[in-house]
Design a protein around this motif. Sequence first.
Motif, PDB file in Angstrom:
ATOM      1  N   ARG A   4       0.931  -1.125  -0.159  1.00 38.22           N
ATOM      2  CA  ARG A   4       0.025   0.149   0.014  1.00 38.22           C
ATOM      3  C   ARG A   4       0.826   1.182  -0.140  1.00 38.22           C
ATOM      4  O   ARG A   4       0.670   2.239  -0.784  1.00 38.22           O
ATOM      5  CB  ARG A   4      -0.844   0.023   1.177  1.00 38.22           C
ATOM      6  N   ASP A   5       1.884   1.303   0.679  1.00 35.74           N
ATOM      7  CA  ASP A   5       2.627   2.453   0.881  1.00 35.74           C
ATOM      8  C   ASP A   5       3.433   2.648  -0.215  1.00 35.74           C
ATOM      9  O   ASP A   5       3.793   3.893  -0.627  1.00 35.74           O
ATOM     10  CB  ASP A   5       3.751   2.335   2.127  1.00 35.74           C
ATOM     11  N   ALA A   6       3.856   1.840  -1.084  1.00 37.82           N
ATOM     12  CA  ALA A   6       4.679   1.764  -2.326  1.00 37.82           C
ATOM     13  C   ALA A   6       3.802   2.068  -3.535  1.00 37.82           C
ATOM     14  O   ALA A   6       4.315   2.428  -4.501  1.00 37.82           O
ATOM     15  CB  ALA A   6       5.427   0.495  -2.422  1.00 37.82           C
ATOM     16  N   GLY A   7       2.594   2.244  -3.366  1.00 33.63           N
ATOM     17  CA  GLY A   7       1.703   2.299  -4.397  1.00 33.63           C
ATOM     18  C   GLY A   7       1.476   1.404  -5.397  1.00 33.63           C
ATOM     19  O   GLY A   7       0.964   1.437  -6.654  1.00 33.63           O
ATOM     20  N   VAL A   8       1.634   0.022  -4.738  1.00 31.06           N
ATOM     21  CA  VAL A   8       1.489  -1.239  -5.667  1.00 31.06           C
ATOM     22  C   VAL A   8      -0.264  -1.331  -6.073  1.00 31.06           C
ATOM     23  O   VAL A   8      -1.135  -0.893  -5.238  1.00 31.06           O
ATOM     24  CB  VAL A   8       1.566  -2.618  -4.700  1.00 31.06           C
ATOM     25  N   ARG A   9      -0.321  -1.593  -7.232  1.00 31.88           N
ATOM     26  CA  ARG A   9      -1.792  -1.697  -7.704  1.00 31.88           C
ATOM     27  C   ARG A   9      -2.734  -2.671  -7.067  1.00 31.88           C
ATOM     28  O   ARG A   9      -3.857  -2.690  -6.612  1.00 31.88           O
ATOM     29  CB  ARG A   9      -1.766  -2.041  -9.247  1.00 31.88           C
TER      30      ARG A   9
END
Length: 339
Positions: free
Chosen positions: A113-118
């Motif tokens: 979530r924090d890394a912007g994973v889809r």
Amino acid sequence: MANVLVTGGSGYIASWCMLALLEAGHTVRTTVRNLDREPQVRDMLRHGGADPGDRLSVVRADLQSDQGWDEGVAGCDYVLHVASPTLTQVPRSDDEMVRPAVDGALRVLRAARDAGVRRVVLTSAIGAIAYGHADRDTPFTEEDWTDVDADIAPYQKSKTLAERAAWEFVNGDGTGLELVTVNPTGVLGPVLGPDYSPSLGAIAQMLDGSMPALLPFASGYVDVRDVAALHLLAMTAPAAAGERFIATSGHSLWLREVAAVLRDRLGPRADKVPTREMPVLMARGLARVNPQLRTMRALIGRNLDATSAKAERVLGWKPRPIEETIVDTAESLLALPPR
């Protein structure tokens, strides 16, 4: 093409997922608990027909530690969270498996979530669906959940609670992160190295004669290559977001039916495969006192049939005939050097 993190890169399902991703043109990063295992990971992929070079990177990360996960997910579009805690001996308490499974899943999801994973595809199990229920005549589906208050083994409890925690996290604090779960039945198929799933261990014991009699239970089975293919469909298909998918091939098989396939298709090489099925009452009695059988107690005398109709309908997934997989499994086990 995407950047994909696969957790637990030295594992059986994870290695086949990486092969499928590499064949599809993706760049893969994987985690191991000890970087000394990187050569083994690459050897397994080479055995499977891929030499990824710099399209594969390996990072150190452990489900029981926060370290390494930010590096693992950095720049990734998708995560396949395949890793699951394993124990080399029977756990003294359920928490020895449950806590690492739940905490590990949440660590991966927070980092994603924090890394912007889809999207994260979580490898759950039929153990999160089909255990702790009364006998039934209809197959289990994705609407079912294992009853963790029933008398079930720590592994099934850990898979159930880890998946429930993942859904609760994504639906609460996920902030747009998508989740899909894949719930395989017993996973069979070609081996890439000396480490393989417990389901393959049963086939190996039949072939080498170390299984004196067949336990009386029936469950579904699925090819590891088809499990990997389902992970890739679950990773990218818009219709997969927020869904669970059982992975199984056809109907369940009694262990005696698996043994019959081996004897029919392998001829003399299956001479050590047992023909006698242990009586249910005897098997239940042994499961009470034998630590190795204790984890099987919920299966004895039961038929845990399940259906993959949802995956086939929604994602167009098509598993191969399980008889073909049983033979491929046996052929690859027989080709391994003696332990």
